[in-house]
Scaffold this active site. Sequence first.
Site, short mmCIF file in Angstrom:
data_model
loop_
_atom_site.label_atom_id
_atom_site.label_comp_id
_atom_site.label_asym_id
_atom_site.label_seq_id
_atom_site.Cartn_x
_atom_site.Cartn_y
_atom_site.Cartn_z
N LYS A 199 -81.15 -31.11 -9.02
CA LYS A 199 -79.70 -30.90 -8.91
C LYS A 199 -78.95 -32.18 -9.27
O LYS A 199 -79.05 -33.18 -8.57
CB LYS A 199 -79.29 -30.48 -7.50
CG LYS A 199 -77.81 -30.11 -7.42
CD LYS A 199 -77.29 -30.00 -6.02
CE LYS A 199 -76.63 -31.25 -5.51
NZ LYS A 199 -75.37 -31.64 -6.18
N GLU B 12 -83.85 -42.88 -1.84
CA GLU B 12 -83.25 -44.11 -2.38
C GLU B 12 -81.81 -44.13 -1.90
O GLU B 12 -80.99 -43.35 -2.38
CB GLU B 12 -83.28 -44.11 -3.91
CG GLU B 12 -84.66 -44.07 -4.52
CD GLU B 12 -85.38 -45.40 -4.42
OE1 GLU B 12 -84.77 -46.39 -3.95
OE2 GLU B 12 -86.55 -45.44 -4.81
N CYS C 179 -76.12 -48.76 -6.25
CA CYS C 179 -76.60 -48.93 -4.87
C CYS C 179 -77.14 -50.33 -4.65
O CYS C 179 -77.10 -50.85 -3.54
CB CYS C 179 -77.64 -47.87 -4.54
SG CYS C 179 -78.89 -47.70 -5.81
N GLU D 63 -71.17 -50.19 2.64
CA GLU D 63 -71.26 -50.04 1.20
C GLU D 63 -69.96 -49.44 0.67
O GLU D 63 -69.58 -48.35 1.07
CB GLU D 63 -72.44 -49.13 0.85
CG GLU D 63 -72.68 -49.01 -0.64
CD GLU D 63 -73.90 -48.18 -0.97
OE1 GLU D 63 -74.09 -47.12 -0.36
OE2 GLU D 63 -74.67 -48.60 -1.85
#
Lengths: 317, 491
Positions: free
Chosen positions: B196, B270, B304, B401
């Site tokens: 996806k 991840e 990331c 983040e």
Amino acid sequence: MDKTVKAEGRSIDSASPREAQSAAKSASGARAKPPAASRLGVAKTYKLYINGKFPRTESGRYFTVADAKGNIAANMCRASRKDFREAVLAARAAFNGWAGASAYLRGQILYRVAEMLEARAEQFVTELKLMGVDKRAASREVTATIDCLVYYAGWTDKYQQVFSAVNPVASSHFNFSILEPVGVVSVLAGPENALLGFVEAIAPVIAGGNTAIALASEQNPLCAVSFAEVLHSSDVPAGVINILSGYRKELAEQFASHMDVNAIIANGGDASEIKMIQEQAANNIKRVIIRKKPIAPDPYQIIDVQETKTTWHPIGG
Amino acid sequence: MSKATAPHSLNFDTGWAYSPAPESTDHVEIKDQYKLFIGGKFVAPKSGKYFDTINPATEKVLARVAQAGAADVDRAVTAARDAYDTVWSKMKPAERGKYIYRIARIIQERAREFAVIESMDGGKPIREARDVDIPLAAAHFFYYAGWADKLDYAFPCRTPQSLGVAGQIIPWNFPLLMAAWKIAPALACGNTVVLKPAETTPLTALKLAEVIEAADLPPGVVNIVTGDGSTGAAIVNHDDINKIAFTGSTNVGRIIQRALAGTDKKYTLELGGKAANIIFADAAIDQAVEGVVNAIFFNQGHVCCAGSRLLVQESVADEVVAKLKERMQTLIVGDPLDKNTDIGAINSAAQLERINAYLDLGQEEGAEMFQCGGKTPDKGYWCQPTLFTNVAQSHRIVREEIFGPVLAIQTFRTLDEAVAKANNTQYGLSGGIWTDKGAKIFSVGAKMRAGVIWANTFNKFDPTSPFGGYKESGVGREGGMHGLSAYLDLH
């Protein structure tokens, strides 16, 4: 007597009654019948092993373990969640030193553990027999445990070479991947093989430079708790291995959920406990290693609690 | 704050301007509507629902894309299972490899088309899509293709076995590259796939479906289902999936890890990061400044492993910050399809809102914000490169983040202080070290608790190089030999 203890009481005991009785005395002389001989045995108090010391549980609670005949073998510390948290603090404090120790040194210390166990073999044979293991099987288990320690002592300076890599990246960089210990690991020991099972669970963890908090099998904790005495005389730094006894049902959730534990290894355990552990572990994306049955030592069990670190550096003027 | 020293200052005020250098789009075909790719065919979603995917630089609709529901996911998993049972798991590994090589080659042939669509659908500069995303995606397929018949050599004393059907959920920051990271090793290890793509960037994955068709892969080996989070949840919760691979935020990763509890599904995650880039006084400062720019402004900071925290040794802090501010003013923010553009569009309105909230928050917390004041297009989602000074370790802009072009700068005096600050985070994906002393690289590199360490460089990627995090940055590695174990049963 505790329910669990009764359920686990074993009927087979090929050790001679006298052996069993003297072992019972050594475990908890106060509860054995007065001996015919003139001297009263001195029983050992089984305690926890946290940060290189042998404290009692801060909770003051205990639980009783029965020997193979259903007699009381010992009053064990029923460790609390606070004891566990103390142990995590100790393990975290010990981590940098142990992870930073040379592979050679870790190998020598593990080998030293094997040496110390060899010297105390009889103590563990006696304890195993007390819990219903026949004499020959008990001897075999102790020697297998010693050999397991020697096996992992040998791996400390080899797994890195087998499982690391220099990676041929296409750009002008030198790039390599090495293994580093994941950190603080909590271990739930399985019910099988009181000594061997326990040592097989923790040896690969510390061989790889991690520090650990291990919960001894609830039904069969004597050998695991006594193993702390071996560790204590083996140059294993304080806090590298911490050993608790207690109720698994009470402690497993904390072992799985604690935010400063990086990985959990659960030996045995039923489906609902496994699910609970995996759910709680997600709190801090903990690595979860489930071992439904005992498995023979191999280096992949070291790798299970290692991280891969990849480093890049430019090549050029 | 001292001014940049005059002899080194960058003077771009020459009266010359950059002329537009737009990449042409006339060779690119984007259909009005995309269906789901299941069992080797494009099929309409059972739900009948479609959603728009837009160009974040223009806010114009690029195409309508199918919304896969649970029934569609089930159909995709069934197709993947059939393909696994009847074809893929039985195929000679070398033949499997050759199919994957074909995918690599076709992507290389169509690379420019992919680069343009990636830029249009996601907002990233064409230069990055062209030079990084697409070549690396092709390289990933090429690398893992070769592993297909060599797996026995990767794991001593083990006989690797494929797992079955892999469910893979990927993010919007590197759409095709993340698809390659997921699909290539899965196929090489003998698994079939239900993938996806992210809701805002589905187009290159659907283009990849065309490539897979053209490569003649057996139907059902790769299935691509588009949709939102509910589609992802249907994949995670599907009973007949053996492995989940997810790249995205730590919060969603946590939800997935929890959802997989009590199942036998393997997983790799991840997740997020808050990487520290450490500049020591003995570093080559100009190189380090370039490295910091690349670390945080590459791909609009939608990375990331971005170097979103800068730790500078106190004695060079003024110099570094001054040079950084000066360099930032030369960055061109604007049309992603212009070859001069350094910083493209923020991926979505929602992401821009999140970033802006952090910009407000940083100032409310008392940090000092510096932003270049260039003009941005009227339409689209834009964020000027931003840095914060006077930040404390406890500030949320240091701890969380942001996933945007926002850098938080702290200083340090000693090596130990730098390491302590770098590691003071729940994340552990990457880290950077800038110094001319080799011994320092090794000592600091060993102490940083992160899966990727860039020394005197940053944000480099390669299919042979394992990537993945410590702590809450994820579980497992992707890339390299280490990336194989995620798709194999080694017992």
